[in-house]
Design a protein around this motif. Structure first.
Motif, PDB file in Angstrom:
ATOM      1  N   ASP A 166       0.856  -1.171   0.000  1.00  0.00           N
ATOM      2  CA  ASP A 166       0.000   0.000   0.000  1.00  0.00           C
ATOM      3  C   ASP A 166       0.902   1.235   0.000  1.00  0.00           C
ATOM      4  O   ASP A 166       1.496   1.563   1.040  1.00  0.00           O
ATOM      5  CB  ASP A 166      -0.901  -0.021   1.232  1.00  0.00           C
ATOM      6  CG  ASP A 166      -1.838   1.158   1.299  1.00  0.00           C
ATOM      7  OD1 ASP A 166      -1.899   1.937   0.326  1.00  0.00           O
ATOM      8  OD2 ASP A 166      -2.521   1.296   2.334  1.00  0.00           O
ATOM      9  N   PRO A 167       1.050   1.915  -1.135  1.00  0.00           N
ATOM     10  CA  PRO A 167       1.972   3.052  -1.219  1.00  0.00           C
ATOM     11  C   PRO A 167       1.650   4.153  -0.210  1.00  0.00           C
ATOM     12  O   PRO A 167       2.551   4.781   0.330  1.00  0.00           O
ATOM     13  CB  PRO A 167       1.812   3.568  -2.644  1.00  0.00           C
ATOM     14  CG  PRO A 167       1.003   2.582  -3.371  1.00  0.00           C
ATOM     15  CD  PRO A 167       0.374   1.663  -2.388  1.00  0.00           C
ATOM     16  N   GLU A 168       0.380   4.362   0.071  1.00  0.00           N
ATOM     17  CA  GLU A 168      -0.013   5.392   1.029  1.00  0.00           C
ATOM     18  C   GLU A 168       0.476   5.037   2.441  1.00  0.00           C
ATOM     19  O   GLU A 168       0.991   5.887   3.164  1.00  0.00           O
ATOM     20  CB  GLU A 168      -1.532   5.546   1.021  1.00  0.00           C
ATOM     21  CG  GLU A 168      -2.040   6.780   1.696  1.00  0.00           C
ATOM     22  CD  GLU A 168      -3.529   6.942   1.490  1.00  0.00           C
ATOM     23  OE1 GLU A 168      -4.242   6.936   2.501  1.00  0.00           O
ATOM     24  OE2 GLU A 168      -3.956   7.066   0.329  1.00  0.00           O
ATOM     25  N   MET A 169       0.340   3.772   2.815  1.00  0.00           N
ATOM     26  CA  MET A 169       0.780   3.327   4.130  1.00  0.00           C
ATOM     27  C   MET A 169       2.309   3.413   4.233  1.00  0.00           C
ATOM     28  O   MET A 169       2.849   3.843   5.247  1.00  0.00           O
ATOM     29  CB  MET A 169       0.329   1.888   4.391  1.00  0.00           C
ATOM     30  CG  MET A 169       0.716   1.386   5.777  1.00  0.00           C
ATOM     31  SD  MET A 169       0.350  -0.345   6.036  1.00  0.00           S
ATOM     32  CE  MET A 169       1.619  -1.116   5.045  1.00  0.00           C
ATOM     33  N   ILE A 170       3.004   3.029   3.170  1.00  0.00           N
ATOM     34  CA  ILE A 170       4.459   3.088   3.158  1.00  0.00           C
ATOM     35  C   ILE A 170       4.928   4.530   3.306  1.00  0.00           C
ATOM     36  O   ILE A 170       5.849   4.825   4.078  1.00  0.00           O
ATOM     37  CB  ILE A 170       5.024   2.432   1.881  1.00  0.00           C
ATOM     38  CG1 ILE A 170       4.743   0.928   1.900  1.00  0.00           C
ATOM     39  CG2 ILE A 170       6.514   2.707   1.729  1.00  0.00           C
ATOM     40  CD1 ILE A 170       5.063   0.217   0.613  1.00  0.00           C
ATOM     41  N   GLU A 171       4.304   5.438   2.587  1.00  0.00           N
ATOM     42  CA  GLU A 171       4.658   6.857   2.671  1.00  0.00           C
ATOM     43  C   GLU A 171       4.434   7.380   4.091  1.00  0.00           C
ATOM     44  O   GLU A 171       5.262   8.112   4.635  1.00  0.00           O
ATOM     45  CB  GLU A 171       3.830   7.670   1.668  1.00  0.00           C
ATOM     46  CG  GLU A 171       4.155   9.133   1.660  1.00  0.00           C
ATOM     47  CD  GLU A 171       5.569   9.435   1.210  1.00  0.00           C
ATOM     48  OE1 GLU A 171       6.170  10.382   1.747  1.00  0.00           O
ATOM     49  OE2 GLU A 171       6.082   8.726   0.323  1.00  0.00           O
ATOM     50  N   LYS A 172       3.332   6.981   4.708  1.00  0.00           N
ATOM     51  CA  LYS A 172       3.020   7.401   6.072  1.00  0.00           C
ATOM     52  C   LYS A 172       4.065   6.874   7.061  1.00  0.00           C
ATOM     53  O   LYS A 172       4.510   7.593   7.958  1.00  0.00           O
ATOM     54  CB  LYS A 172       1.624   6.908   6.468  1.00  0.00           C
ATOM     55  CG  LYS A 172       1.087   7.518   7.739  1.00  0.00           C
ATOM     56  CD  LYS A 172      -0.270   6.939   8.115  1.00  0.00           C
ATOM     57  CE  LYS A 172      -1.350   7.394   7.172  1.00  0.00           C
ATOM     58  NZ  LYS A 172      -2.692   6.962   7.598  1.00  0.00           N
ATOM     59  N   MET A 173       4.476   5.625   6.882  1.00  0.00           N
ATOM     60  CA  MET A 173       5.471   5.027   7.770  1.00  0.00           C
ATOM     61  C   MET A 173       6.829   5.729   7.642  1.00  0.00           C
ATOM     62  O   MET A 173       7.489   6.009   8.650  1.00  0.00           O
ATOM     63  CB  MET A 173       5.619   3.534   7.467  1.00  0.00           C
ATOM     64  CG  MET A 173       4.433   2.719   7.915  1.00  0.00           C
ATOM     65  SD  MET A 173       4.436   0.988   7.378  1.00  0.00           S
ATOM     66  CE  MET A 173       6.027   0.423   7.876  1.00  0.00           C
ATOM     67  N   PHE A 174       7.257   6.038   6.417  1.00  0.00           N
ATOM     68  CA  PHE A 174       8.527   6.718   6.225  1.00  0.00           C
ATOM     69  C   PHE A 174       8.476   8.150   6.751  1.00  0.00           C
ATOM     70  O   PHE A 174       9.456   8.660   7.286  1.00  0.00           O
ATOM     71  CB  PHE A 174       8.959   6.691   4.758  1.00  0.00           C
ATOM     72  CG  PHE A 174       9.708   5.450   4.394  1.00  0.00           C
ATOM     73  CD1 PHE A 174      11.010   5.265   4.815  1.00  0.00           C
ATOM     74  CD2 PHE A 174       9.106   4.457   3.648  1.00  0.00           C
ATOM     75  CE1 PHE A 174      11.706   4.109   4.498  1.00  0.00           C
ATOM     76  CE2 PHE A 174       9.793   3.299   3.320  1.00  0.00           C
ATOM     77  CZ  PHE A 174      11.100   3.129   3.747  1.00  0.00           C
ATOM     78  N   SER A 175       7.333   8.789   6.629  1.00  0.00           N
ATOM     79  CA  SER A 175       7.169  10.133   7.169  1.00  0.00           C
ATOM     80  C   SER A 175       7.294  10.107   8.691  1.00  0.00           C
ATOM     81  O   SER A 175       7.966  10.963   9.287  1.00  0.00           O
ATOM     82  CB  SER A 175       5.808  10.694   6.761  1.00  0.00           C
ATOM     83  OG  SER A 175       5.606  11.951   7.334  1.00  0.00           O
TER      84      SER A 175
END
Length: 69
Positions: free
Chosen positions: A28-37
């Motif tokens: 899930d690209p959105e979840m991955i982006e949130k985790m890296f943020s």
């Protein structure tokens, strides 16, 4: 059919069986982006509180480098 061919077919069947049981996880690209943020924010807070730059912090946490203290 040689022994290696039978072994190979057995491995392929085992792989297919376990792949079907486990399944493929979709990213899930959105979840991955949130985790890296969140990770970036946490690292910045640690950097600020320790007085180290992000590069110095990364060097301090790098297990392949000897502990500088």
């Amino acid at each position: 059919m040689g022994l290696k061919t039978k072994e190979r077919e057995k491995k392929i069947k085992n792989f297919e069986y376990y792949r079907a049981k486990i399944g493929k996880k979709k990213k899930d690209p959105e979840m991955i982006e949130k985790m890296f943020s969140k990770l970036e924010t946490t690292l910045e807070k640690i950097s600020e509180s320790s007085g180290l730059t992000l590069d110095e912090l990364a060097d301090a946490l790098d297990p392949s480098k000897p502990f500088p203290f």
